[in-house]
Design an enzyme around this catalytic site. Structure first.
Site, PDB file in Angstrom:
ATOM      1  CD  GLU A  59      -3.175   1.114   1.913  1.00  0.00           C
ATOM      2  OE1 GLU A  59      -3.768   1.843   1.535  1.00  0.00           O
ATOM      3  OE2 GLU A  59      -3.555  -0.102   2.537  1.00  0.00           O
ATOM      4  CB  THR A  60       3.989   2.344   2.000  1.00  0.00           C
ATOM      5  OG1 THR A  60       3.262   2.116   3.193  1.00  0.00           O
ATOM      6  CG2 THR A  60       4.902   3.427   1.914  1.00  0.00           C
TER       7      THR A  60
END
Length: 145
Positions: A59-60
């Site tokens: 996600e990052t």
């Protein structure tokens, strides 16, 4: 975060979770982002890399890439869909992720993220889709509009 040869705006990305994970960003752009986390300190009870740490890395990296894209339009990006598949367990070393753009549109962006161990073996793969929005307070629908 690493900071070597990265755009200046990346220094403003402060995330307590990324700090806890030990995230190092190695390359940042709207088409591709590369980063890594150590396995040590990010394991679950039996000593394997925690699946949540892998998901957070996916996600990052996808979010940073989406933000790089949205910044070209003067906007921000917010995640709306995340999925991850775990392929191989990791006990030591580092996990490196590479986020590559699948689709970069005006309103939606999607990134495929591949995670690999130090030997280059795929440990997980994921996909993140983000919605591109005006920066709050600076456009239609933003605060102050």
């Amino acid at each position: 975060m690493n900071g070597a040869e990265l755009p200046d705006w990346v220094a403003d990305l402060v995330s307590p979770l990324d700090d806890k994970l030990g995230l190092e960003l190695l390359e940042v752009g709207p088409e591709r982002v590369v980063g890594r986390i150590p396995v040590q300190g990010n394991t679950q009870v039996v000593g394997l890399l925690h699946g949540g740490a892998s998901a957070a890395l996916v996600e990052t990296l996808g979010s940073v890439a989406a933000l790089a894209h949205a910044r070209e339009q003067g906007g921000i990006a917010v995640g709306i869909d995340l999925n991850i598949t775990h392929h191989h367990a990791v006990r030591t070393g580092w996990v490196t992720g590479v986020a590559n753009a699948l689709q970069r549109g005006r309103q939606l962006v999607s990134y495929q993220v591949e995670l690999t161990n130090d030997e280059g073996r795929r440990t997980a793969s994921g996909r993140l889709t983000c919605l591109v929005r005006p920066t709050p307070g600076k456009g239609p629908g933003g605060a102050g509009s």
